[in-house]
Design a protein around this motif. Structure first.
Motif, mmCIF file in Angstrom:
data_model
loop_
_atom_site.group_PDB
_atom_site.id
_atom_site.type_symbol
_atom_site.label_atom_id
_atom_site.label_comp_id
_atom_site.label_asym_id
_atom_site.label_seq_id
_atom_site.Cartn_x
_atom_site.Cartn_y
_atom_site.Cartn_z
ATOM 1 N N ALA A 36 42.706 -3.692 -10.941
ATOM 2 C CA ALA A 36 41.651 -4.521 -11.036
ATOM 3 C C ALA A 36 41.579 -5.554 -9.881
ATOM 4 C CB ALA A 36 41.637 -5.358 -12.320
ATOM 5 N N GLY A 37 40.568 -5.818 -9.377
ATOM 6 C CA GLY A 37 40.196 -6.944 -8.522
ATOM 7 C C GLY A 37 40.229 -6.316 -6.890
ATOM 8 N N LYS A 38 39.992 -4.897 -6.798
ATOM 9 C CA LYS A 38 40.129 -4.178 -5.607
ATOM 10 C C LYS A 38 39.084 -4.843 -4.713
ATOM 11 C CE LYS A 38 40.266 -0.028 -7.124
ATOM 12 N NZ LYS A 38 40.367 -0.327 -8.600
ATOM 13 N N THR A 39 37.777 -4.646 -5.298
ATOM 14 C CA THR A 39 36.342 -5.031 -4.598
ATOM 15 C C THR A 39 36.535 -6.652 -4.105
ATOM 16 O OG1 THR A 39 35.336 -3.281 -5.704
ATOM 17 C CG2 THR A 39 34.047 -4.993 -4.462
ATOM 18 N N SER A 40 36.991 -7.344 -5.055
ATOM 19 C CA SER A 40 37.014 -8.664 -4.445
ATOM 20 C C SER A 40 38.303 -8.947 -3.569
ATOM 21 C CB SER A 40 37.647 -9.692 -5.673
ATOM 22 O OG SER A 40 36.560 -9.670 -6.786
ATOM 23 N N LEU A 41 39.154 -8.322 -3.411
ATOM 24 C CA LEU A 41 40.151 -8.280 -2.464
ATOM 25 C C LEU A 41 39.482 -7.780 -1.031
ATOM 26 C CD1 LEU A 41 42.997 -8.694 -0.921
ATOM 27 C CD2 LEU A 41 43.659 -6.804 -2.366
ATOM 28 N N ARG A 42 39.027 -6.673 -1.316
ATOM 29 C CA ARG A 42 38.173 -6.001 -0.170
ATOM 30 C C ARG A 42 37.345 -7.294 0.641
ATOM 31 N NH1 ARG A 42 33.429 -2.822 -1.405
ATOM 32 N NH2 ARG A 42 32.483 -4.801 -1.332
ATOM 33 N N ASN A 43 36.688 -7.889 -0.100
ATOM 34 C CA ASN A 43 35.623 -8.880 0.265
ATOM 35 C C ASN A 43 36.318 -10.181 1.026
ATOM 36 O OD1 ASN A 43 33.551 -7.373 -0.714
ATOM 37 N ND2 ASN A 43 32.673 -8.981 -1.849
ATOM 38 N N ALA A 44 37.635 -10.353 0.353
ATOM 39 C CA ALA A 44 38.183 -11.468 1.050
ATOM 40 C C ALA A 44 39.065 -11.191 2.012
ATOM 41 C CB ALA A 44 39.499 -12.120 -0.245
ATOM 42 N N ILE A 45 39.522 -9.900 2.460
ATOM 43 C CA ILE A 45 40.003 -9.515 3.632
ATOM 44 C C ILE A 45 38.920 -9.594 4.509
ATOM 45 C CG2 ILE A 45 41.217 -7.617 4.969
ATOM 46 C CD1 ILE A 45 42.535 -7.020 2.159
ATOM 47 N N ALA A 46 37.717 -8.949 4.238
ATOM 48 C CA ALA A 46 36.767 -8.851 5.270
ATOM 49 C C ALA A 46 36.419 -10.464 5.749
ATOM 50 C CB ALA A 46 35.493 -8.246 4.662
ATOM 51 N N ALA A 47 36.304 -11.434 4.725
ATOM 52 C CA ALA A 47 36.103 -12.755 5.164
ATOM 53 C C ALA A 47 37.029 -13.330 5.969
ATOM 54 C CB ALA A 47 35.996 -13.612 3.674
ATOM 55 N N VAL A 48 38.508 -13.115 5.757
ATOM 56 C CA VAL A 48 39.443 -13.504 6.648
ATOM 57 C C VAL A 48 39.374 -13.067 8.015
ATOM 58 C CG1 VAL A 48 42.035 -13.237 7.223
ATOM 59 C CG2 VAL A 48 41.207 -13.995 4.753
ATOM 60 N N LEU A 49 38.839 -11.866 8.244
ATOM 61 C CA LEU A 49 38.820 -11.207 9.550
ATOM 62 C C LEU A 49 37.485 -11.087 10.401
ATOM 63 C CD1 LEU A 49 41.091 -7.829 8.726
ATOM 64 C CD2 LEU A 49 41.866 -9.772 9.553
ATOM 65 N N LYS A 50 36.405 -11.589 9.508
ATOM 66 C CA LYS A 50 35.076 -11.549 10.264
ATOM 67 C C LYS A 50 35.120 -12.117 11.601
ATOM 68 C CE LYS A 50 30.265 -12.061 9.045
ATOM 69 N NZ LYS A 50 29.429 -12.447 8.017
ATOM 70 N N ASP A 51 35.769 -13.157 11.726
ATOM 71 C CA ASP A 51 35.372 -13.949 13.039
ATOM 72 C C ASP A 51 36.307 -13.556 14.309
ATOM 73 O OD1 ASP A 51 33.376 -15.633 12.098
ATOM 74 O OD2 ASP A 51 34.785 -17.139 11.509
ATOM 75 N N HIS A 52 37.304 -12.756 13.865
ATOM 76 C CA HIS A 52 38.297 -12.329 14.794
ATOM 77 C C HIS A 52 38.196 -10.687 14.983
ATOM 78 C CE1 HIS A 52 39.826 -16.270 13.984
ATOM 79 N NE2 HIS A 52 39.485 -16.296 12.803
ATOM 80 N N ARG A 53 37.674 -10.053 14.170
ATOM 81 C CA ARG A 53 37.933 -8.435 14.531
ATOM 82 C C ARG A 53 36.570 -7.896 14.180
ATOM 83 N NH1 ARG A 53 42.228 -9.988 15.728
ATOM 84 N NH2 ARG A 53 44.448 -9.284 15.321
ATOM 85 N N LYS A 54 36.223 -6.492 14.677
ATOM 86 C CA LYS A 54 34.969 -5.973 14.471
ATOM 87 C C LYS A 54 35.606 -5.014 13.137
ATOM 88 C CE LYS A 54 33.007 -5.685 19.039
ATOM 89 N NZ LYS A 54 32.512 -4.814 20.048
ATOM 90 N N ILE A 55 34.792 -5.272 12.280
ATOM 91 C CA ILE A 55 35.433 -4.827 10.860
ATOM 92 C C ILE A 55 34.279 -3.767 10.268
ATOM 93 C CG2 ILE A 55 36.994 -6.437 10.137
ATOM 94 C CD1 ILE A 55 34.803 -7.705 8.446
#
Length: 453
Positions: A36-55
């Protein structure tokens, strides 16, 4: 048999083209698993990396067909024969024309079975993550793992433990497959997850709330106005995370896991927290706060449900509701032989967290309702509906000013977003706020409406 063979060959076709597509970008691949919670975690990782990597993110894609299509930049429309023919023709063209640049691919890896192509082993033939995040283990999709447990084991709790072990073993293949140069990010609060600490060649980073870990959270606070916690790294550096959305307290683990990914990729703790505060958005149907009719507040968690997420949602309802607490709860599907036990245990939490309950579906009526009554819950505050339209009619008669209403149930068969839409102050916002949108899902809801009425 012929249809199944053609489908499997089509999966292999998309898989091989997707692998070629990945070679063009050569990204670092982050694999996410959990019950449970995989999609939320996916979004959270994307949020963390958004300003620093091309994701690139496996948006609405976590399966044996969804992941390769996402890598190729293709999306199904209605899953018909003609739609699959369209995708088959477009796939090689896309391989030649799609040169989307990205450094990191965030892949949500969902498994429904111990057998290919719906198991982890098959998904790992599509992507080979260097970073693996293991969030939790629950007996979700347990009916497909039931056959791995000897029928001589009759005790429901023992069967649940064995089914969970089988699920953990399959999901854990993500962790055991990681290279020596990679990292395994493990939830120290889940014993079935942390058991993989010594089963990987990769470096291990842990996160947790209740047990000692490399990344921890304390001072977790929730209200209708938002969520806050203090993130601690190695019991030294501390940074406060404040978000203007409501999340159940278990989201602390989600945010810690995302931060762990960011830290491994070279971001500071403060940068990780800033990324979450700036970019994180809750996936639709996961505890979204929506204004309801007659001055009520809806906690829309209609996307899906398991015992643990149902219990956490009910605890959240109790903590944030200013006045009456109403829960509209649907069946938890695909649990196999542990379904009765799981529904009864949710009833124990509902009995002390709600004022009124409307159940939806046969499993809730068969197992949850008798247990709730046995626990002394007032019969006059309990209703049972066969489907979402009947539940909506009941709820409309119950709701009063300042009520807080939780809506939660399993996906794809109950469609409890129908209830949410009917209770919204502004139903026209449904496409913007609710899960399962588009022509395909509209058709499914219409079929259900016709069968129910």
């Amino acid at each position: 048999m012929l249809k199944r063979t053609i489908a499997f060959l089509l999966l292999i076709y998309f898989r091989e083209l997707a692998k070629l597509q990945l070679r063009k970008a050569s990204p670092t691949i982050i694999g996410i698993t959990g019950s449970a919670g995989k999609t939320s975690l996916r979004n959270a990782i994307a949020a963390v990396l958004k300003d620093h990597r091309k994701i690139k993110v496996s948006l609405k894609a976590n399966s044996e067909s969804g992941i390769p299509l996402n890598i190729l930049g293709l999306s199904p429309k209605d899953y018909s024969f003609f739609d699959w023919a369209r995708l088959s023709l477009l796939a090689p063209i896309t391989l030649l024309t799609n040169w989307e640049p990205y450094d990191v691919y965030i892949a949500e890896l969902g498994i429904d079975s111990p057998l290919p192509p719906k198991n982890m082993e098959y998904l790992l033939t599509i992507v080979r993550p260097a970073i693996g995040v293991f969030l939790n283990v629950l007996p979700v999709h347990g009916q497909f793992f039931d056959g791995l447990v000897p029928q001589t084991i009759k005790d429901p709790k023992e069967r649940r433990a064995r089914v969970s072990d089988a699920i953990a073993e399959e999901k854990g293949k993500l962790i055991t497959s990681l290279p020596k140069t990679g990292v395994a990010i493990l939830n120290a609060d889940d014993p079935k997850v942390i058991a993989f600490f010594g089963k990987t060649k990769a470096r291990v980073v842990t996160f947790g709330v209740r047990h000692k870990a490399d990344l921890m959270a304390k001072d977790i606070g929730i209200s209708l106005g938002g969520f806050s916690m203090v993130c601690k790294e190695d019991a030294k550096e501390e940074v406060k995370l404040k978000l203007g959305q409501l999340f159940p307290k278990h989201y602390a683990q989600t945010f810690l896991a995302a931060i762990a990914v960011g830290r491994y990729l070279g971001l500071s703790l403060a940068q990780c927290v800033r990324g979450l505060q700036t970019h994180f958005q809750l996936p639709k149907g996961r505890m979204s706060i929506i204004p309801g009719i007659r001055g009520t507040v809806i906690l829309d968690s209609s996307y899906n449900a398991s015992r643990k997420t149902m219990e956490d949602a009910l605890q959240t309802l109790r903590e944030v509701a200013p006045q009456r607490k109403i829960a509209i709860l649907g069946d938890m599907r695909e649990l196999g032989s542990v379904a009765k036990l799981e529904h009864e245990e949710v009833a124990k939490i509902a009995a002390r967290t709600t004022d009124m309950v409307v159940t939806v579906g046969p499993q809730m009526k068969q197992w949850f309702t008798p247990e709730l009554i046995k626990l002394g819950f007032p019969r006059k505050n309990l209703w049972s509906a066969t489907g979402p339209y009947e539940a909506l009619d009941i709820a409309k008669k119950l709701m009063k000013d300042k009520d807080t209403v939780l809506i939660k149930g399993s996906q794809n068969a109950l469609f409890l977003e129908i209830v949410t839409q009917g209770l919204m102050q502004n139903p026209k916002d449904a496409n913007k706020l609710l899960c399962r949108r588009g022509r395909f899902w509209d058709g499914k809801r219409e079929q259900l409406k016709q069968s129910e009425r």
